[in-house]
Design a protein around this motif. Structure first.
Motif, PDB file in Angstrom:
ATOM      1  N   SER A 177      42.841  43.732  51.601  1.00  0.00           N
ATOM      2  CA  SER A 177      41.639  43.061  51.114  1.00  0.00           C
ATOM      3  C   SER A 177      41.930  41.573  50.961  1.00  0.00           C
ATOM      4  O   SER A 177      42.734  41.188  50.101  1.00  0.00           O
TER       5      SER A 177
ATOM      6  N   ASP B 216      39.904  46.131  36.272  1.00  0.00           N
ATOM      7  CA  ASP B 216      40.290  44.768  36.633  1.00  0.00           C
ATOM      8  C   ASP B 216      41.801  44.653  36.518  1.00  0.00           C
ATOM      9  O   ASP B 216      42.369  44.877  35.444  1.00  0.00           O
TER      10      ASP B 216
ATOM     11  N   SER C 271      39.974  36.129  43.592  1.00  0.00           N
ATOM     12  CA  SER C 271      39.531  37.480  43.248  1.00  0.00           C
ATOM     13  C   SER C 271      39.404  38.337  44.504  1.00  0.00           C
ATOM     14  O   SER C 271      39.286  37.827  45.613  1.00  0.00           O
ATOM     15  N   PHE C 272      39.429  39.650  44.310  1.00  0.00           N
ATOM     16  CA  PHE C 272      39.279  40.561  45.437  1.00  0.00           C
ATOM     17  C   PHE C 272      38.814  41.925  44.915  1.00  0.00           C
ATOM     18  O   PHE C 272      38.954  42.243  43.728  1.00  0.00           O
ATOM     19  N   VAL C 273      38.258  42.693  45.799  1.00  0.00           N
ATOM     20  CA  VAL C 273      37.908  44.075  45.524  1.00  0.00           C
ATOM     21  C   VAL C 273      38.707  44.933  46.488  1.00  0.00           C
ATOM     22  O   VAL C 273      38.710  44.685  47.694  1.00  0.00           O
TER      23      VAL C 273
ATOM     24  N   SER D 187      41.400  53.018  39.684  1.00  0.00           N
ATOM     25  CA  SER D 187      40.263  52.489  40.439  1.00  0.00           C
ATOM     26  C   SER D 187      39.147  52.113  39.477  1.00  0.00           C
ATOM     27  O   SER D 187      38.935  52.751  38.445  1.00  0.00           O
ATOM     28  N   GLY D 188      38.475  51.029  39.799  1.00  0.00           N
ATOM     29  CA  GLY D 188      37.371  50.563  38.968  1.00  0.00           C
ATOM     30  C   GLY D 188      37.790  49.665  37.827  1.00  0.00           C
ATOM     31  O   GLY D 188      36.942  49.222  37.049  1.00  0.00           O
TER      32      GLY D 188
END
Length: 305
Positions: A7, A59, A14-16, A56-57
Motif C-alpha cells: 500500500s 490505527d 498515511s495509508f490504508v 484490522s481496522g
C-alpha cells in the motif's frame, strides 16, 4: 497466514492496508522504495522492516525508525533524495526520469555507475556527497555529454570533459540544498582534505581554467546565485541553465555556456563576466582607442571641410 498487498502512502504518510480482512491481525512491512529509486545494501539485499501485529481496522499510529539506527540513516538518505526530486519538479523537468535509480548503501566508495544507473554511497548523512553523486545520475539520465572519467582531485586540473562532469554534479548539489543568496556558500562533507569546499569563494591556489571541476562548479553557481560580487551580477533561475544544457551535447563548461547563452541572450555579457571572474573564459581584450591629434581637427569647424 494471509498476505495483503503493498500500500503506497499518501503525501502525509498515511495509508490504508489494502486487502486487510476483519478479525485478522497483520504485521506491517515497510519499505522506502518507490518508482524513482530503490535502496539496496552492498549484498544486493533490499531494505524492509516490520511493525505489529495490528488488528484490522485499527490505527497503527506513527511508524518511525529509532533515532541513530541504520534505519534512521536510511530515512535521512531517502529524505535527501526527496529534496532533490522536489527541486527538479519545481525548478526543472523530470519527464526523463523513467527508470528506478538503484541506490547502494553502504557502499565501499562514493560513485555513480552509468551502465546500470546506480549510485553508491558510503555515508547516508553526507548530504552534499549524496547529492553530488545524484547530480551525476541526473546528468547521465537527462543530458547528452561527452565521455568523461578517470582520477581527479578537486583542486587540480585534468580534462575539460571530466571537469564539466564533476563540476556539474557539485553545482547540482549546491542548487538543491544551499541558499542562492549565501555570501559564502559552502559544503560540509564533500572533500575533507579541503574542507570546507566553498562554491562562492574559491581559494586562489585552486587550479585555474575550465579543466578544474571546482572552478566549473563555482562558475555555474555564479550564473545561478543571487549574491553579487566582483564580476558576478547575474542571477539566472535554474530552469534556463537546465534548458540550455539539455539542448545540445556538452563536454565542457564552454560548450554548456554557449547553449545557455543562446537561450538567454540578454544575460550573455553578465554571464561572460561571471565565467571570466572564475577563470573559465579568457579576459576580454581592451577596446583599442585611436588617439585624437589636435592637428587632425583643423578645418572641421571653419567651413573648409
Amino acid at each position: 497466514g494471509k498476505t495483503a498487498s503493498w500500500s503506497p502512502v499518501a503525501d502525509d504518510g498515511s495509508f490504508v492496508l489494502a486487502g486487510a480482512e476483519t478479525g485478522v491481525s497483520y504485521t506491517i512491512r515497510a519499505s522506502l522504495d518507490n518508482p524513482r529509486w530503490t535502496f539496496l545494501d552492498d549484498n544486493s539485499r533490499s531494505y524492509e522492516w516490520e511493525a505489529g501485529p495490528f488488528a484490522s481496522g485499527t490505527d497503527a499510529g506513527p511508524l518511525a525508525p529509532a533515532r541513530g539506527t541504520q534505519n534512521a540513516k536510511l530515512g535521512v538518505l531517502h529524505l535527501t533524495y526527496v529534496d532533490a526530486l522536489d527541486f527538479l519538479m519545481r525548478e526543472a523537468t523530470i519527464h526523463w526520469w523513467k527508470n528506478s535509480l538503484t541506490v547502494v548503501w553502504p557502499g565501499d566508495s562514493d560513485y555513480f555507475s552509468r551502465g546500470d544507473w546506480s549510485v553508491h554511497i558510503t555515508n547516508a548523512l553526507a548530504w552534499d556527497v549524496v547529492l553530488h553523486e545524484l547530480g551525476h545520475a541526473v546528468m547521465g539520465g537527462a543530458m547528452v555529454t561527452r565521455p568523461a572519467g578517470g582520477a581527479h582531485k578537486i583542486d587540480e586540473c585534468y580534462s575539460q570533459e571530466l571537469a564539466w562532469s564533476e563540476g556539474w554534479a557539485t553545482f547540482f548539489a549546491g542548487a538543491v540544498r544551499l541558499s542562492a543568496g549565501d555570501p559564502d556558500a559552502k559544503f560540509e562533507f564533500l572533500v575533507p582534505r579541503r574542507d570546507p569546499i566553498r562554491i562562492e569563494n574559491v581559494p586562489a591556489d585552486v587550479c585555474h581554467g575550465p579543466k578544474n571541476e571546482w572552478r566549473v562548479a563555482a562558475g555555474l553557481w555564479d550564473l545561478y546565485d543571487r549574491h553579487e560580487d566582483d564580476g558576478d551580477r547575474l542571477g539566472l533561475s535554474f530552469l534556463p541553465i537546465w534548458t540550455g544544457v539539455l539542448s545540445g551535447k556538452t563536454g565542457s563548461i564552454g560548450e554548456a555556456w554557449a547553449l545557455i547563452a543562446k537561450n538567454t541572450p540578454l544575460a550573455r555579457r553578465a554571464g561572460e563576466d561571471a565565467l571570466i571572474a572564475n577563470t573559465l573564459l579568457p579576459p576580454r581584450r581592451p577596446i583599442a582607442r585611436l588617439p585624437i591629434v589636435a592637428s587632425s581637427l583643423n578645418g572641421l569647424f571653419d567651413g573648409r571641410r
